[in-house]
Design a protein around this motif. Structure first.
Motif, short mmCIF file in Angstrom:
data_model
loop_
_atom_site.label_atom_id
_atom_site.label_comp_id
_atom_site.label_asym_id
_atom_site.label_seq_id
_atom_site.Cartn_x
_atom_site.Cartn_y
_atom_site.Cartn_z
N CYS A 265 0.83 -1.21 0.00
CA CYS A 265 0.00 0.00 0.00
C CYS A 265 0.86 1.26 0.00
O CYS A 265 0.58 2.25 0.69
N GLY A 266 1.94 1.20 -0.77
CA GLY A 266 2.79 2.37 -0.95
C GLY A 266 3.82 2.60 0.13
O GLY A 266 4.53 3.61 0.09
N LEU A 285 -1.78 -2.40 -3.78
CA LEU A 285 -2.09 -1.40 -4.81
C LEU A 285 -2.49 -2.05 -6.12
O LEU A 285 -3.31 -1.50 -6.87
N THR A 289 -5.97 -1.22 -7.91
CA THR A 289 -6.03 -0.75 -9.30
C THR A 289 -7.10 -1.50 -10.08
O THR A 289 -7.92 -0.90 -10.79
N ARG A 318 2.11 3.07 -7.15
CA ARG A 318 1.23 4.22 -7.02
C ARG A 318 0.89 4.80 -8.40
O ARG A 318 -0.18 5.38 -8.59
N VAL A 321 -2.27 3.02 -9.52
CA VAL A 321 -3.47 3.47 -8.80
C VAL A 321 -3.87 4.87 -9.27
O VAL A 321 -5.06 5.14 -9.51
N GLU A 322 -2.91 5.77 -9.39
CA GLU A 322 -3.24 7.13 -9.81
C GLU A 322 -3.79 7.16 -11.22
O GLU A 322 -4.68 7.97 -11.54
N ALA A 359 -0.78 7.44 2.51
CA ALA A 359 -0.33 7.29 1.13
C ALA A 359 -1.51 7.12 0.17
O ALA A 359 -1.57 7.73 -0.90
N LEU A 360 -2.48 6.29 0.56
CA LEU A 360 -3.66 6.07 -0.29
C LEU A 360 -4.51 7.32 -0.40
O LEU A 360 -5.09 7.60 -1.45
N MET A 363 -2.96 9.34 -3.08
CA MET A 363 -3.12 8.74 -4.41
C MET A 363 -4.53 8.91 -4.96
O MET A 363 -4.74 9.20 -6.14
N ARG A 365 -6.94 10.97 -3.70
CA ARG A 365 -7.51 12.31 -3.46
C ARG A 365 -8.84 12.21 -2.71
O ARG A 365 -9.82 12.88 -3.05
#
Length: 406
Positions: A265-266, A285, A289, A318, A321-322, A359-360, A363, A365
């Protein structure tokens, strides 16, 4: 609003021109042009856009709007404003269509649909029927057989004759055509000064492009008068509706190999092994995704980031995911929550949960209270129990614009 030259996932996607530059005077101007008036809690044009942008065969969409309506269009379209190209229309419907078609030239679609913004009740089945009837040199026109008895009026306002309704149809939109022939027909009419065509099928007929009639829909009415707006609003307001909330699931697993940390998880966690994978092998992640992509029918992680592609060697997950979150937002979605369960005997996840949540949050927002990260063991069973690897399950919920009918 996006560049129409943007490449789409499939070259056979059908382009769309939506005509929305009219003033709609017959519907009354007190609340603005009819395409921006409210029905069922949303603008007419917003419903029209939703019908096309949610159809799997639709690619680039161009909306021809009045020069004064840029801000009005953005407010009405909401998040969908960034998914279409808005161009300034002309002083007539015919000219607006021509300008919309010209804006599609760089994309060079094989087929195009042309639709009136004031027909917000177009449905996926009608769009599908129209697309299916478009040929290399053939257009398609949804239409309904005329049911009323027709009378021709004399100059004195009297009945002159009864007109046979045999073979007569009332035309609707979207009207579909092979792109280059209909663009050429519009350009030819423009250069010859012929500006009296009432729809695109008429231009196609003039240009000797055959047009096949497909069954229209009685629900696909054009909102013309103020009473049409009121009836549409009543129809939508009284119909049972449900919010368009979609849930996606993802699963991933990676084996251990010699190393000194794992990335989950980053967050890098010291460990006597690491996870084997083409990227950083972040199972949490990767599962997330896939869950995000599932909410908008965008395939899976391998579709967007093939493991054989060397550019993703050692990449931070990440990025994946982004990218998925960006696709969700581009489709008008709002991520409501993300839930990840990590399944492993070791390392311990609890001490790192806060850092993972932080972190999530960055990623996706979204706020931390919309993120859940859990860990469990496999009770010494299976490959996880033997500490051969780590698995992860993720669930994402996304709210999309519009409602789903009961």
């Amino acid at each position: 609003m996006r560049d129409v030259s943007e490449k789409h996932a499939a070259d056979d996607k059908v382009a769309v021109v939506i005509v929305a530059a009219g003033r709609g005077a017959r519907a009354g101007q007190a609340n603005g042009p009819k395409q921006y008036q409210q029905i069922g809690g949303g603008a007419v044009i917003a419903r029209t856009l939703d019908a096309f942008l949610t159809h799997p065969k639709i690619g680039p969409v161009v909306v021809a709007i009045h020069a004064d309506d840029g801000a009005l269009f953005r407010r009405a379209a909401g998040a969908n404003a960034d998914r279409v190209v808005a161009v300034t229309g002309g002083t007539s419907r015919q000219e607006s269509v021509r300008l919309g078609l010209l804006a599609l030239r760089s994309h060079a679609p094989g087929r195009v649909l042309i639709h009136d913004a004031a027909r917000p009740f177009v449905d996926a089945e009608l769009i599908e029927r129209t697309i299916a009837a478009i040929g290399e040199r053939q257009g398609a026109l949804p239409a309904l057989p005329v049911a009323d008895t027709l009378k021709r009026e004399t100059a004195e306002g009297m009945i002159g004759e009864t007109v046979s309704r045999a073979g007569l149809h009332a035309a609707q939109t979207p009207q579909g055509f092979p792109f280059w022939p209909i663009l050429a027909a519009h350009e030819k009419a423009h250069h010859l000064g012929k500006a009296d065509f009432t729809d695109d099928a008429a231009i196609a007929e003039w240009a000797h492009i055959p047009v096949k009639i497909v069954p229209g829909s009685p629900d696909n009415v054009k909102l013309t008068w103020a009473r049409d707006i009121a009836m549409a609003d009543q129809r939508l307001s009284s119909a049972p509706r449900f919010p368009d909330i979609r849930t996606g699931n993802g699963y991933d697993v990676h084996a251990f190999e010699p190393g000194d940390h794992v990335t989950l998880c980053g967050v890098a966690i010291p460990h006597d092994k690491k996870l084997s994978g083409h990227s950083d092998a972040d199972v949490g992640l990767h599962a997330l995704t896939d869950a995000l992509l599932a909410t908008c029918g965008a395939g899976d992680i391998g579709t967007h980031f093939p493991p054989a592609d060397p550019q993703w060697k050692g990449a931070a997950s990440r990025i994946f995911v982004e990218h998925a979150a960006k696709l969700v937002r581009e489709r008008g979605g709002r991520i409501a929550n993300a839930d990840i369960t990590l399944i492993c005997e070791a390392p311990r996840v609890g001490p790192h949960r806060e850092a993972m949540t932080e972190a999530l949050s960055a990623m996706l927002r979204i706020s931390r209270d919309r993120i859940s990260i859990k860990a469990t063991t496999n009770e010494k069973l299976g490959f996880v129990g033997r500490e051969e690897g780590i698995a992860a399950i993720a669930t994402a919920s996304v709210v999309f614009p519009g409602d789903v009918p009961e």
